[in-house]
Design a protein around this motif. Sequence first.
Motif, short mmCIF file in Angstrom:
data_model
loop_
_atom_site.label_atom_id
_atom_site.label_comp_id
_atom_site.label_asym_id
_atom_site.label_seq_id
_atom_site.Cartn_x
_atom_site.Cartn_y
_atom_site.Cartn_z
N LEU A 66 -75.92 -49.10 -48.05
CA LEU A 66 -74.80 -48.48 -47.35
C LEU A 66 -75.29 -47.40 -46.39
O LEU A 66 -74.82 -47.30 -45.25
N ALA A 67 -76.26 -46.60 -46.84
CA ALA A 67 -76.83 -45.58 -45.95
C ALA A 67 -77.55 -46.25 -44.78
O ALA A 67 -77.45 -45.78 -43.63
N SER A 69 -76.82 -49.09 -43.51
CA SER A 69 -75.85 -49.70 -42.58
C SER A 69 -75.34 -48.67 -41.57
O SER A 69 -74.92 -49.04 -40.47
N LEU A 70 -75.39 -47.40 -41.94
CA LEU A 70 -75.04 -46.36 -40.96
C LEU A 70 -76.03 -46.38 -39.80
O LEU A 70 -75.66 -46.10 -38.65
N ILE A 73 -74.84 -48.98 -37.49
CA ILE A 73 -73.68 -48.55 -36.71
C ILE A 73 -74.12 -47.60 -35.59
O ILE A 73 -73.64 -47.67 -34.47
N PHE A 74 -75.05 -46.71 -35.95
CA PHE A 74 -75.60 -45.77 -34.97
C PHE A 74 -77.08 -46.10 -34.82
O PHE A 74 -77.95 -45.42 -35.35
N SER A 89 -84.23 -48.30 -46.48
CA SER A 89 -83.25 -47.44 -47.18
C SER A 89 -82.76 -48.12 -48.46
O SER A 89 -82.52 -47.45 -49.46
#
Length: 162
Positions: A66-67, A69-70, A73-74, A89
């Motif tokens: 999940l971290a 995937s950030l 996104i960015f 990660s």
Amino acid sequence: MLPDIPQARATLDELLLARIEERHIHFIAKDNLLLPDMPGANLFQRTDLLHGLELGALIGAVSGVLAGSLLLIFPPENPELKMMALLGSGLGGALLGSWLSGRAAKSIPSSRLEAYFPEIDAGKVLLIVDVPLHKVLSVKQMLCEKHPDLRFAGLSVSYALN
């Protein structure tokens, strides 16, 4: 379950004479009352360490992904870094989660042994013998013949590499 330390010590001798190696024999008693020559249960048998490591790895990996995937996104400028960051990660989260939950779980008594704690607290001794499945019946019969007050508490199947 054995009624007391002297019978547990006698049982150890009988198991050794039956050619069961000492590394496959484990005792759990109240307040570490075992005699010095009696092998106690190891950390994996006494605690929920293995379960904690597995659960921590799962939660850590999901959190890491999940971290990561950030980062998708960015995104960073280099496209190869995107995938490496996501995988890194996830792996980092799994390692961190295992380590943290393992540290906590090693202080938690094993949930598989929970049913035996009242008897252990009353002074009885839990004996764990690791033998191949085809030897269980013969070991059980031998012990029950020599110790009529012994209570066979169950069977747990696990797979070992040795």
